[in-house]
Design an enzyme around this catalytic site. Structure first.
Site, PDB file in Angstrom:
ATOM      1  CG  ASP A 142      23.882  12.611  -0.428  1.00 53.67           C
ATOM      2  OD1 ASP A 142      24.174  11.433  -1.462  1.00 53.67           O
ATOM      3  OD2 ASP A 142      23.798  13.578  -0.655  1.00 53.67           O
ATOM      4  NE  ARG A 154       4.383   4.662   1.957  1.00 54.67           N
ATOM      5  CZ  ARG A 154       3.243   4.320   1.570  1.00 54.67           C
ATOM      6  NH1 ARG A 154       3.154   4.263   0.904  1.00 54.67           N
ATOM      7  NH2 ARG A 154       2.612   4.908   3.357  1.00 54.67           N
ATOM      8  CG  ASP A 164      -3.118   4.787  -1.837  1.00 51.75           C
ATOM      9  OD1 ASP A 164      -3.520   5.707  -2.075  1.00 51.75           O
ATOM     10  OD2 ASP A 164      -2.184   4.635  -1.678  1.00 51.75           O
ATOM     11  CG  HIS A 167       0.040   7.523   3.825  1.00 53.33           C
ATOM     12  ND1 HIS A 167      -0.761   8.716   3.347  1.00 53.33           N
ATOM     13  CD2 HIS A 167       0.153   6.949   2.747  1.00 53.33           C
ATOM     14  CE1 HIS A 167      -1.302   8.992   2.399  1.00 53.33           C
ATOM     15  NE2 HIS A 167      -0.649   7.452   1.727  1.00 53.33           N
ATOM     16  CD  GLU A 221       0.411   3.889  -3.693  1.00 55.67           C
ATOM     17  OE1 GLU A 221       0.422   3.065  -2.646  1.00 55.67           O
ATOM     18  OE2 GLU A 221       1.453   5.270  -3.710  1.00 55.67           O
TER      19      GLU A 221
HETATM   20  O1  LIG Z   1      -2.031   2.010  -1.266  1.00 54.06           O
HETATM   21  C1  LIG Z   1      -1.735   0.839   0.113  1.00 54.06           C
HETATM   22  O2  LIG Z   1      -2.124   0.141   0.983  1.00 54.06           O
HETATM   23  C2  LIG Z   1      -0.548   1.118   0.497  1.00 54.06           C
HETATM   24  O3  LIG Z   1       0.181   2.694  -0.545  1.00 54.06           O
HETATM   25  C3  LIG Z   1       0.269   1.877   1.884  1.00 54.06           C
HETATM   26  C4  LIG Z   1      -0.691   2.073   2.855  1.00 54.06           C
HETATM   27  O4  LIG Z   1       0.117   3.704   2.297  1.00 54.06           O
HETATM   28  C5  LIG Z   1      -1.236   2.762   4.078  1.00 54.06           C
HETATM   29  O5  LIG Z   1      -2.474   1.161   3.830  1.00 54.06           O
HETATM   30  C6  LIG Z   1      -0.257   1.929   4.726  1.00 54.06           C
HETATM   31  O6  LIG Z   1      -0.950   1.460   6.535  1.00 54.06           O
END
Ligand SMILES: O=C(O)C(=O)C[C@H](O)[C@@H](O)CO
Length: 257
Positions: A87, A73, A178, A48, A152
């Site tokens: 790598d 991530r 999520d 994100h 999630e």
């Molecule tokens: O679903 C979530 O909660 C995450 O995956 C973390 C998020 O991406 C986000 O809230 C990070 O700020």
């Protein structure tokens, strides 16, 4: 010379609770600054935040001398992205949106060299081997990689037992934003149905001898998740810290602005 010891993985295996923070400013200088705070781990967020492989590498370098273990991530769990991140020197990966045991198994294979996996051989060109100085890298790298999967979604929760049965998965992170949205609560992780699901999932992950992880940005849920057994817990984000403090400072000196 062997691949660097992954202290994050060792500490998780030892049962430690590790406190982390999210890096979403996507900048090496900001990562270096956050690295001075002393968090156990810091997530370089490629899902994100506006990161690419070069900015991820820059942040890995910025954290190299800090006490905080970098967790990268990826935007999605693609084999080629796993290869590039490894790598570039990442040793702990967090993969979003994992919904099935098949996906989990594919990700484990992406992290491992043949015959145990499908990772392409070429780290000699990169940071991971200190540009070919780590001569035993191929023989030792697999053991130092820590694979964390994000569950999630409703589908992911339904497949949690199978995901947990996948050898090579070191931890499972529940994404509250999520998950709550997929459950129909539009980002409200505090909804009782979501909380029950999270509590059960954290317990299941621990019972399967994997590390449970989560993110919360306020004290009450953070403490609750720690009490429920979460062992890698992100307690905030760099964006939240900066934006929140900037707004509070302005309100103090210019109320109502
Ligand atoms: O679903 C979530 O909660 C995450 O995956 C973390 C998020 O991406 C986000 O809230 C990070 O700020």
């Amino acid at each position: 010379m062997a691949a660097p010891v992954n202290t994050f993985k060792r500490r998780l295996l030892a049962g430690d609770t590790l406190i982390g923070c999210w890096l979403a400013l996507a900048d090496g200088y900001a990562a270096e600054l956050m690295g001075t705070a002393g968090f156990d781990w810091l997530v370089i967020d490629g899902e994100h935040a506006p990161n690419d492989l070069r900015s991820i590498r820059e942040q890995l370098t910025a954290l190299a001398t800090s006490d905080s273990e970098p967790v990268v991530r990826l935007p999605v769990g693609e084999t080629w992205m796993v290869k590039q991140a490894l790598d570039a020197g990442a040793q702990t990966l967090l993969i979003p949106m994992v919904d099935s045991a098949e996906q989990a198994a594919e990700l484990v294979r992406a992290c491992r060299y043949p015959p145990n996996g499908v990772r392409g051989v070429g780290a000699g060109l990169g940071r991971a081997t200190r540009f070919s100085q780590v001569t035993d890298y191929i023989q030792t790298a697999d053991a130092e990689i820590c694979l964390l999967l994000q569950v999630e979604s409703v589908k992911g929760i339904a497949a949690l037992d199978d995901i947990l049965a996948t050898d090579g998965v070191d931890g499972v992170f529940i994404g509250p934003a999520d998950l709550s949205t997929d459950m129909g609560f539009a980002g409200n992780a505090e909804a009782p149905e979501v909380q029950e699901t999270i509590r059960d999932a954290l317990a299941k992950i621990a019972a399967a001898d994997k590390a449970p992880g989560i993110l919360a940005v306020t004290d009450t849920p953070t403490q609750r998740y720690i009490d429920q057994g979460a062992r890698f817990v992100a307690v905030g984000t760099d964006v939240g810290i900066l934006a929140g403090n900037a707004r509070r400072l302005l309100q103090k000196w210019k109320p109502g602005a």
